[in-house]
Design a protein around this motif. Structure first.
Motif, PDB file in Angstrom:
ATOM      1  N   LEU A   1       0.823  -1.198   0.000  1.00 19.46           N
ATOM      2  CA  LEU A   1       0.000   0.000   0.000  1.00 19.46           C
ATOM      3  C   LEU A   1       0.867   1.262   0.000  1.00 19.46           C
ATOM      4  CD1 LEU A   1      -2.830  -1.037   2.486  1.00 19.46           C
ATOM      5  CD2 LEU A   1      -2.966  -0.872  -0.010  1.00 19.46           C
ATOM      6  N   LYS A   2       1.967   1.207   0.721  1.00 17.96           N
ATOM      7  CA  LYS A   2       2.872   2.356   0.736  1.00 17.96           C
ATOM      8  C   LYS A   2       3.465   2.592  -0.642  1.00 17.96           C
ATOM      9  CE  LYS A   2       7.046   4.158   2.959  1.00 17.96           C
ATOM     10  NZ  LYS A   2       8.136   3.899   3.945  1.00 17.96           N
ATOM     11  N   GLN A   3       3.885   1.513  -1.309  1.00 15.18           N
ATOM     12  CA  GLN A   3       4.467   1.643  -2.648  1.00 15.18           C
ATOM     13  C   GLN A   3       3.460   2.206  -3.643  1.00 15.18           C
ATOM     14  OE1 GLN A   3       6.727  -1.719  -4.562  1.00 15.18           O
ATOM     15  NE2 GLN A   3       5.071  -1.614  -6.076  1.00 15.18           N
ATOM     16  N   GLU A   4       2.209   1.752  -3.554  1.00 17.21           N
ATOM     17  CA  GLU A   4       1.195   2.173  -4.508  1.00 17.21           C
ATOM     18  C   GLU A   4       0.663   3.581  -4.226  1.00 17.21           C
ATOM     19  OE1 GLU A   4      -0.173   0.767  -7.256  1.00 17.21           O
ATOM     20  OE2 GLU A   4       1.312  -0.840  -7.168  1.00 17.21           O
ATOM     21  N   CYS A   5       0.516   3.899  -2.965  1.00 17.92           N
ATOM     22  CA  CYS A   5      -0.190   5.132  -2.592  1.00 17.92           C
ATOM     23  C   CYS A   5       0.709   6.314  -2.292  1.00 17.92           C
ATOM     24  CB  CYS A   5      -1.085   4.869  -1.375  1.00 17.92           C
ATOM     25  SG  CYS A   5      -2.360   3.621  -1.673  1.00 17.92           S
TER      26      CYS A   5
ATOM     27  N   VAL B   1       6.763  12.832  -3.570  1.00 15.68           N
ATOM     28  CA  VAL B   1       5.494  13.536  -3.710  1.00 15.68           C
ATOM     29  C   VAL B   1       5.240  14.361  -2.456  1.00 15.68           C
ATOM     30  CG1 VAL B   1       2.999  13.301  -4.017  1.00 15.68           C
ATOM     31  CG2 VAL B   1       4.562  11.734  -5.202  1.00 15.68           C
ATOM     32  N   PRO B   2       4.973  15.666  -2.564  1.00 15.61           N
ATOM     33  CA  PRO B   2       4.727  16.506  -1.385  1.00 15.61           C
ATOM     34  C   PRO B   2       3.501  16.024  -0.605  1.00 15.61           C
ATOM     35  CG  PRO B   2       5.077  17.839  -3.349  1.00 15.61           C
ATOM     36  CD  PRO B   2       4.941  16.440  -3.815  1.00 15.61           C
ATOM     37  N   PHE B   3       3.523  16.273   0.700  1.00 14.16           N
ATOM     38  CA  PHE B   3       2.441  15.795   1.562  1.00 14.16           C
ATOM     39  C   PHE B   3       1.066  16.337   1.147  1.00 14.16           C
ATOM     40  CE2 PHE B   3      -0.301  16.320   5.285  1.00 14.16           C
ATOM     41  CZ  PHE B   3      -0.420  14.989   5.668  1.00 14.16           C
ATOM     42  N   PRO B   4       0.921  17.616   0.814  1.00 21.84           N
ATOM     43  CA  PRO B   4      -0.416  18.094   0.409  1.00 21.84           C
ATOM     44  C   PRO B   4      -0.992  17.323  -0.779  1.00 21.84           C
ATOM     45  CG  PRO B   4       1.035  19.942   0.842  1.00 21.84           C
ATOM     46  CD  PRO B   4       1.898  18.721   0.862  1.00 21.84           C
ATOM     47  N   VAL B   5      -0.116  16.921  -1.697  1.00 18.73           N
ATOM     48  CA  VAL B   5      -0.575  16.153  -2.858  1.00 18.73           C
ATOM     49  C   VAL B   5      -1.028  14.754  -2.429  1.00 18.73           C
ATOM     50  CG1 VAL B   5       0.091  15.208  -5.107  1.00 18.73           C
ATOM     51  CG2 VAL B   5       0.929  17.463  -4.395  1.00 18.73           C
ATOM     52  N   LEU B   6      -0.348  14.204  -1.411  1.00 19.32           N
ATOM     53  CA  LEU B   6      -0.709  12.865  -0.940  1.00 19.32           C
ATOM     54  C   LEU B   6      -2.139  12.811  -0.400  1.00 19.32           C
ATOM     55  CD1 LEU B   6       2.557  11.724   0.899  1.00 19.32           C
ATOM     56  CD2 LEU B   6       1.686  10.937  -1.313  1.00 19.32           C
TER      57      LEU B   6
END
Length: 274
Positions: free
Chosen positions: A162-166, A171-176
Motif C-alpha cells: 500500500l505504501k508503494q502504490e499510494c 510527492v509533497p504531503f499536500p498532494v498525498l
C-alpha cells in the motif's frame, strides 16, 4: 382470386415496410430459461452456450493431451503453439520468466476461455458471446483482483504494498492527501471494473451491430419487394459479413487485452527492482 392474392401480397409488403426491420435490443442478453426452469439449475441460452463451449474446450485439450507425442503432429503442434504464444508473448513479456512461471496456467486459462467464449457470438447456432453478460467478465476480473492482492501480501507485505502504490517517493504531503484515496480507488475498484466493463461493452456492442446488419438484410431482401430497398439489403449484408470478420478479430483482441492487463496488474504487486 389471383387479383386478391396479389393485393394481399402487396398489402403484406407494405405492412412489412411500415413496421421496419426487427431492431435487436438489450433484452437479447437476458433470454428466458429454457431448461430446468424454476430450479437452482435453470439455464437460459447464454448459460447453455457457456456449458457447451466449456465441454468442447475440455474435450479438445483432454484428447490432445492424451494423444500427445514427442514429435507433435499438426494438431498437437497447433495447440502447443497457442499455449506457447500466451506464455511467451503475454506472461513472460510482461512479468519475465522467473515471476511468470507461477501465473502461466492462470493467464492461459483466462485467455483461451475468453477468446472462445467471445467467438460464440459468430458461431452459427450459438450467435451470442458467452461473455456478453456481466457475470463472466466479473468472475475473471475478480480472479485477477484476488491474485494481485495475494502476490502483494506474499512478496512485500500488505502495508509495504500500500505504501508503494499510494505514496510514491518525492510527492509533497499536500498532494498525498488527494493521491492516496485516488490510488486506493484505483486498486480496489478501477482495475477490476476496467477489466469487466471493457470486455462486456465490446461483446455487447459487437453482437448488436452484427444482429442489426443481418436483421436489416432480412427485411430489405425478403420482407420487401422494392428494388431500391433490395440494393440496401445487399449493402447491409456485405457490412454484416465484414463486421462478423471484425468480431472474430475483436474476440482475440479482447482476450489478449484482458490477459495482458491481468499480467500487468499482478506484476505491479511485486516490489520494484532497482
Amino acid at each position: 382470386m389471383a387479383g386478391v392474392a396479389a393485393f394481399t401480397g402487396a398489402a403484406s409488403a407494405v405492412l412489412a415496410a411500415q413496421s421496419g426491420p426487427e431492431i435487436p435490443s438489450i433484452d437479447e442478453f437476458l433470454p428466458p430459461e429454457i431448461i430446468f426452469a424454476g430450479t437452482p439449475f435453470a439455464m437460459n441460452r447464454i448459460i447453455m452456450v457457456r456449458v457447451i463451449m466449456t465441454v468442447v474446450m475440455l474435450l479438445i485439450l483432454g484428447i490432445t493431451a492424451s494423444r500427445a507425442k514427442l514429435i507433435p503432429g499438426r494438431w498437437q503442434g497447433f495447440v502447443e503453439w497457442g499455449l506457447d504464444y500466451v506464455r511467451d508473448k503475454i506472461v513472460y513479456e510482461v512479468m519475465g520468466e522467473l515471476r511468470g512461471k507461477r501465473y502461466v496456467p492462470m493467464i492461459t486459462t483466462i485467455f483461451f476461455t475468453i477468446f472462445l467464449f467471445n467467438l460464440c457470438g459468430i458461431i452459427p447456432g450459438m450467435n451470442i458471446a458467452a461473455t456478453a453478460t456481466i457475470m463472466m467478465p466479473l468472475i475473471f476480473a475478480a480472479w485477477t483482483f484476488v491474485q494481485y492482492w495475494i502476490a502483494a501480501c506474499r512478496e512485500q507485505g500488505l502495508l509495504s504494498y500500500l505504501k508503494q502504490e499510494c505514496t510514491p517517493p518525492g510527492v509533497p504531503f499536500p498532494v498525498l492527501i488527494l493521491l492516496v484515496p485516488m490510488q486506493l480507488i484505483d486498486i480496489l475498484i478501477i482495475r477490476p471494473a476496467s477489466l469487466t466493463l471493457r470486455l462486456l461493452a465490446n461483446m455487447i456492442a459487437g453482437h448488436l451491430i452484427v444482429a442489426l446488419c443481418f436483421s436489416a438484410t432480412q427485411f430489405f431482401l425478403i420482407l420487401t419487394e422494392n428494388k431500391v430497398m433490395m440494393a440496401a439489403g445487399v449493402v447491409t449484408f456485405a457490412f454484416g459479413f465484414i463486421m462478423t470478420l471484425f468480431e472474430a478479430f475483436v474476440a482475440y483482441l479482447q482476450a489478449f487485452i484482458f490477459a495482458t492487463l491481468s499480467s500487468v496488474y499482478i506484476n505491479m504487486s511485486y516490489p520494484e527492482v532497482d
